[in-house]
Design a protein around this motif. Structure first.
Motif, PDB file in Angstrom:
ATOM      1  N   GLU A 276       0.435   2.630  30.557  1.00 43.59           N
ATOM      2  CA  GLU A 276       1.424   3.622  30.971  1.00 43.59           C
ATOM      3  C   GLU A 276       2.688   2.967  31.497  1.00 43.59           C
ATOM      4  OE1 GLU A 276      -0.428   6.142  33.799  1.00 43.59           O
ATOM      5  OE2 GLU A 276      -1.615   7.157  32.264  1.00 43.59           O
ATOM      6  N   ASN A 277       2.509   1.838  32.148  1.00 43.64           N
ATOM      7  CA  ASN A 277       3.661   1.165  32.750  1.00 43.64           C
ATOM      8  C   ASN A 277       4.175   0.007  31.901  1.00 43.64           C
ATOM      9  OD1 ASN A 277       3.828   2.602  35.341  1.00 43.64           O
ATOM     10  ND2 ASN A 277       1.728   1.876  35.502  1.00 43.64           N
ATOM     11  N   PHE A 278       3.793   0.014  30.624  1.00 42.51           N
ATOM     12  CA  PHE A 278       4.081  -1.149  29.776  1.00 42.51           C
ATOM     13  C   PHE A 278       5.574  -1.427  29.663  1.00 42.51           C
ATOM     14  CE2 PHE A 278       4.304  -3.627  25.847  1.00 42.51           C
ATOM     15  CZ  PHE A 278       3.252  -4.508  26.034  1.00 42.51           C
ATOM     16  N   GLY A 279       6.373  -0.370  29.435  1.00 41.79           N
ATOM     17  CA  GLY A 279       7.825  -0.573  29.315  1.00 41.79           C
ATOM     18  C   GLY A 279       8.206  -1.296  28.045  1.00 41.79           C
ATOM     19  N   THR A 280       9.208  -2.158  28.133  1.00 41.06           N
ATOM     20  CA  THR A 280       9.727  -2.864  26.959  1.00 41.06           C
ATOM     21  C   THR A 280       8.970  -4.167  26.752  1.00 41.06           C
ATOM     22  OG1 THR A 280      11.853  -2.019  27.679  1.00 41.06           O
ATOM     23  CG2 THR A 280      11.891  -3.621  25.904  1.00 41.06           C
ATOM     24  N   PRO A 281       8.536  -4.428  25.522  1.00 39.68           N
ATOM     25  CA  PRO A 281       7.803  -5.687  25.291  1.00 39.68           C
ATOM     26  C   PRO A 281       8.695  -6.924  25.437  1.00 39.68           C
ATOM     27  CG  PRO A 281       8.156  -4.495  23.214  1.00 39.68           C
ATOM     28  CD  PRO A 281       8.617  -3.588  24.320  1.00 39.68           C
ATOM     29  N   ASP A 282       8.073  -8.050  25.787  1.00 41.90           N
ATOM     30  CA  ASP A 282       8.807  -9.321  25.843  1.00 41.90           C
ATOM     31  C   ASP A 282       8.945  -9.946  24.464  1.00 41.90           C
ATOM     32  OD1 ASP A 282       8.853  -9.310  28.694  1.00 41.90           O
ATOM     33  OD2 ASP A 282       6.753  -9.941  28.677  1.00 41.90           O
ATOM     34  N   PHE A 283       8.034  -9.565  23.568  1.00 34.74           N
ATOM     35  CA  PHE A 283       8.052 -10.163  22.241  1.00 34.74           C
ATOM     36  C   PHE A 283       7.460  -9.168  21.243  1.00 34.74           C
ATOM     37  CE2 PHE A 283       7.064 -12.870  18.698  1.00 34.74           C
ATOM     38  CZ  PHE A 283       8.082 -13.794  18.718  1.00 34.74           C
ATOM     39  N   THR A 284       8.045  -9.123  20.026  1.00 35.44           N
ATOM     40  CA  THR A 284       7.585  -8.157  19.021  1.00 35.44           C
ATOM     41  C   THR A 284       7.297  -8.853  17.696  1.00 35.44           C
ATOM     42  OG1 THR A 284       8.933  -6.452  20.071  1.00 35.44           O
ATOM     43  CG2 THR A 284       8.168  -5.991  17.835  1.00 35.44           C
ATOM     44  N   ILE A 285       6.163  -8.492  17.096  1.00 30.03           N
ATOM     45  CA  ILE A 285       5.831  -8.971  15.745  1.00 30.03           C
ATOM     46  C   ILE A 285       5.965  -7.812  14.770  1.00 30.03           C
ATOM     47  CG2 ILE A 285       3.995  -9.818  14.222  1.00 30.03           C
ATOM     48  CD1 ILE A 285       2.780 -11.317  16.454  1.00 30.03           C
ATOM     49  N   TYR A 286       6.678  -8.046  13.681  1.00 28.63           N
ATOM     50  CA  TYR A 286       6.731  -7.086  12.578  1.00 28.63           C
ATOM     51  C   TYR A 286       5.873  -7.657  11.464  1.00 28.63           C
ATOM     52  CZ  TYR A 286      10.696  -5.430  15.198  1.00 28.63           C
ATOM     53  OH  TYR A 286      11.498  -4.955  16.205  1.00 28.63           O
ATOM     54  N   ASN A 287       4.689  -7.119  11.289  1.00 32.92           N
ATOM     55  CA  ASN A 287       3.817  -7.633  10.239  1.00 32.92           C
ATOM     56  C   ASN A 287       3.894  -6.733   9.011  1.00 32.92           C
ATOM     57  OD1 ASN A 287       1.825  -8.529   8.552  1.00 32.92           O
ATOM     58  ND2 ASN A 287       0.348  -8.918  10.191  1.00 32.92           N
ATOM     59  N   ALA A 288       4.678  -7.194   8.030  1.00 29.74           N
ATOM     60  CA  ALA A 288       4.796  -6.486   6.755  1.00 29.74           C
ATOM     61  C   ALA A 288       4.143  -7.349   5.680  1.00 29.74           C
ATOM     62  CB  ALA A 288       6.267  -6.224   6.434  1.00 29.74           C
ATOM     63  N   GLY A 289       2.964  -7.860   6.019  1.00 29.18           N
ATOM     64  CA  GLY A 289       2.298  -8.874   5.181  1.00 29.18           C
ATOM     65  C   GLY A 289       2.004  -8.469   3.746  1.00 29.18           C
ATOM     66  N   GLN A 290       1.849  -7.172   3.491  1.00 25.17           N
ATOM     67  CA  GLN A 290       1.563  -6.763   2.098  1.00 25.17           C
ATOM     68  C   GLN A 290       2.798  -6.889   1.222  1.00 25.17           C
ATOM     69  OE1 GLN A 290       0.557  -4.934   4.831  1.00 25.17           O
ATOM     70  NE2 GLN A 290      -0.798  -3.298   4.175  1.00 25.17           N
ATOM     71  N   PHE A 291       3.957  -6.958   1.865  1.00 23.34           N
ATOM     72  CA  PHE A 291       5.221  -6.966   1.128  1.00 23.34           C
ATOM     73  C   PHE A 291       5.764  -8.396   1.098  1.00 23.34           C
ATOM     74  CE2 PHE A 291       9.643  -5.396   0.432  1.00 23.34           C
ATOM     75  CZ  PHE A 291       9.359  -4.563  -0.640  1.00 23.34           C
TER      76      PHE A 291
END
Ligand code: ATP
Ligand code: OAA
Ligand code: CA
Ligand code: MN
Length: 665
Positions: A276-291
């Protein structure tokens, strides 16, 4: 039911007396008392619904209520649940925003299959999020967000929608990772900008293959557009690092339930309140591995690209579905962030004895970190990635990733038993009817794997932290068969072998491969480090010296000859050796020095035949032994050449000692 104690009420009961025409007793189909004239089964109260859909809706209870608002601290403390959901979707939409259109997708929570009607935008209730957007086809549709689903929900998603997903006889989820069944280090790219230019290790030997910011954005846009074109995406918000002061918030956006469950198991799982208190992530992964990535894009040499942008705190995955890329991609991020805080990041397993003695297990892939740190007599802190700070050790992850090839219940009972409901089993072969897994089968790959939450190991230490290490065990699987099963190292030798990062496995399953191939990988994980190896080595030396840790070299590879003539060290013997290190028995043993490598080897270890402790005894061809020993010594020397001009730490003395601690001949 109390009102109906008659176990046979309304049942089909043979009647008594009054025989029928053919002499058989008449079958009475009515309840004896009552006599409404209607035959009915009232063994339980009828369900109070009109349709099967209503019946199904009764099955599902609303998830446990979120924590009471007055107890909540943090960013979202003053919001209602509805507002929090909206904030979450807003944050995810921002993550998924196209950088050129400067808009995020329209999002809706939940499985599209469960929502037959198109949501109406005008009176959008709380669980939709509609940002302002420029006209484009992707902005006209909704993207459904499957946010931090539970393992059971992810099982259903995988089984319904992903080919090759099955439940095995022990309850694990068998999945296929597609064309890639291992990591692709040659396809890793790191953005070189003004900051990383100076900070990171570039050039010969470095795992960081450069790309520019613009190319990163091209690939990012490709991944984001792909993800937005889908009907649904999975989003995991989780943590890395059990040290609360150095915890990192990560978001993983992916297209497969397999990826979402893998990360659910491998990262630290937030509590409902933490989420609930997560807020904004420090790091993001975009996994579009099928493409795939676009081969015409600058810097691309295949259709796979794993791109790290430290400035933007983002990673993009195109063209590979192997889930280990996410795990090890984040490890790379920690190898950058932690040393900045004077914390050493380590490719090691870690466990702790009943008296609080901590051991680290370094080693390249397949050398025994997971196998040996999972020890029934000790507490497991973690099997693969750790931090060593001024306070002690902490696991980076929330799960383990064990090799499964040739796995047996007898030799590795704790890992065997961890392969149950919730565990992801990658690329294994199983009986199509019984769903029993055949762990010997390498038809899909030799790199079969199980990813399970760390608490599936009965003696896991939760939270996964511990005091400063007492023993630092360097594992090498020496398929040449010349390194001793165990040697005690001086600090300089520990540094020499840590920087070398040696192992030699047999080349795999191909016919005719007889020669072992030596691999040197600095810090036992050159593929993941971001800074020059000497930076990590200097930190390790300082910490080991300060806390009085002892270094050991353990060969989990061949004995009695090289691969082909000798055989792999018995796991039972290696375990005895490790026991003797933990107990302190080996600290006070008698030692002798070996030729060429100058290693101190014990003359006796309880439970291990003494003759195998010096490899020369186990070779029938002594000449071949000497030649092989010199050959390996030469390979070490060649490899170390690139480090001879580097200073390790502030002290020239240590550098000289390390250089002298290698093979001598
Ligand atoms: N003497 C031995 N010591 C350790 N492992 C052995 C030994 N003999 C055979 N093995 C096998 O070697 C493999 C060691 O793999 P393990 O999963 O522990 O590697 P790892 O170091 O954790 O690698 P990764 O970083 O890829 O996860 C296991 O399959 C184990 O059963
Ligand atoms: O990352 C992987 O695929 C497996 C692993 O732990 C390693 O190779 O060190
Ligand atoms: Ca492992
Ligand atoms: Mn590993």
């Amino acid at each position: 039911m109390a009102s109906n104690g008659n176990g046979n009420a309304g049942g089909v009961t043979p009647g008594k007396g009054s025989g029928g025409r053919n002499g058989l007793p008449k079958i009475q189909t009515q309840k004896r008392q009552g006599g409404s004239g209607v035959c009915h089964d009232d063994s339980s109260a009828p369900v109070n619904v009109q349709t099967i859909d209503e019946l199904h809706s009764l099955q599902r209870k609303k998830s446990a209520p979120t924590t009471p608002l007055d107890g909540v601290q943090g960013v979202f403390a003053n919001f209602t649940e509805e507002e929090r959901h909206k904030q979450q979707l807003q944050s995810i939409s921002a993550s998924l925003a196209s950088l050129t259109r400067e808009t995020g997708p329209k999002l809706v929570r939940g499985d599209p299959a469960r929502r037959p009607e198109t949501p109406r935008v005008v009176h959008a209730p709380d669980h939709y999020f509609t940002p302002s957007f420029a006209a484009s086809d992707s902005s006209l549709k909704f993207t459904h967000v499957l946010y931090n689903l539970s393992p059971a929900e992810l099982y259903e998603q995988a089984i319904k929608y992903e080919k090759g997903s099955f439940i095995t006889s022990s309850g694990a989820l068998a999945t296929l990772s597609g064309a890639k069944t291992g990591r692709a280090p040659k396809d890793k790219r790191v953005v070189r900008d003004d900051v990383t230019e100076d900070e990171l290790w570039w050039g010969k030997g470095s795992p960081n293959i450069e790309m520019d910011e613009n190319t990163f954005l091209v690939n990012r846009e490709r991944a984001v557009d792909y993800l937005n074109s889908l009907e649904k995406v999975f989003v995991n918000d989780q943590f890395l690092n059990w040290d609360p002061e150095n915890r990192i918030k990560v978001r993983i956006v992916s297209a497969r339930a397999y990826h979402s469950l893998f990360m659910h198991n491998m990262c630290i799982r937030p509590s409902a309140e933490e989420l609930e208190n997560f807020g904004t992530p420090d790091f993001t992964i975009y996994n579009a591995g099928q493409f795939p990535c676009n081969r015409y894009t600058h810097y691309m040499t295949s259709s796979t690209s794993i791109d790290l942008n430290l400035g933007r705190r983002e990673m993009v995955i195109l063209g590979t579905q192997y889930a280990g890329e996410m795990k090890k991609g984040l490890f790379g991020v920690m190898h950058y962030l932690m040393p900045k805080r004077q914390i050493l990041s380590l490719h090691s397993g870690c466990n702790m004895g009943k008296d609080g003695d901590v051991a680290l297990f370094f080693g390249l892939s397949g050398t025994g970190k997971t196998t040996l740190s999972t020890d029934h007599n000790r507490y497991l802190i973690g099997d693969d990635e750790h931090c060593w700070s001024d306070k002690g050790v902490s696991n980076i992850e929330g799960g383990c990733y064990a090799k499964c090839i040739d796995l047996s219940r007898e030799k590795e009972p704790d890992i065997w038993n961890a392969i149950k409901f919730g565990t992801v089993l990658e690329n294994v072969v199983f009986d199509e009817h019984t769903r029993e897994v055949d762990y010997l089968d390498k038809s899909v790959t030799e790199n079969t794997r199980a990813a399970y939450p760390i608490e599936y190991i009965p003696n896991a230490k939760i939270p996964c932290v511990g005091p400063h290490p007492k023993n630092v065990i360097l594992l090498a699987c020496d398929a040449f068969g010349v390194l001793p099963p165990v040697s005690k190292l001086s600090l300089a030798q520990t540094m020499y072998h840590f920087i070398s990062g040696y192992t030699a496995l047999v080349a795999g399953t191909e016919e005719g491969v007889k020669e072992p191939r030596a691999t040197f990988s600095a810090c036992f994980g050159a593929a993941f480090i971001m800074l020059h190896p000497t930076k990590y080595a200097a930190m390790l030396a300082t910490k080991m010296e300060k806390h009085g840790a002892t270094g050991w070299l353990v060969n989990t590879g061949w004995s009695g000859g090289s691969y082909g003539s000798g055989s792999r060290m018995k796991l039972a013997y290696t375990r005895k050796i490790i026991d003797a290190i933990h107990s302190g028995e080996l600290l006070t043993a008698n030692y002798k020095k070996t030729e060429v490598f100058g290693l101190e080897i014990p003359t006796e270890v309880e439970g291990v035949p003494s003759e195998i402790l010096d490899p020369v005894n186990t070779w029938s061809d002594k000449k071949a032994h000497k030649e092989t020993l010199l050959k390996l010594g030469g390979l070490f020397k060649n490899n170390f050449e690139v480090f001879v001009n580097h200073k390790i730490g502030k002290d020239d003395k240590l550098t000289q000692e390390i250089l002298a601690a290698g093979p001598n001949f």
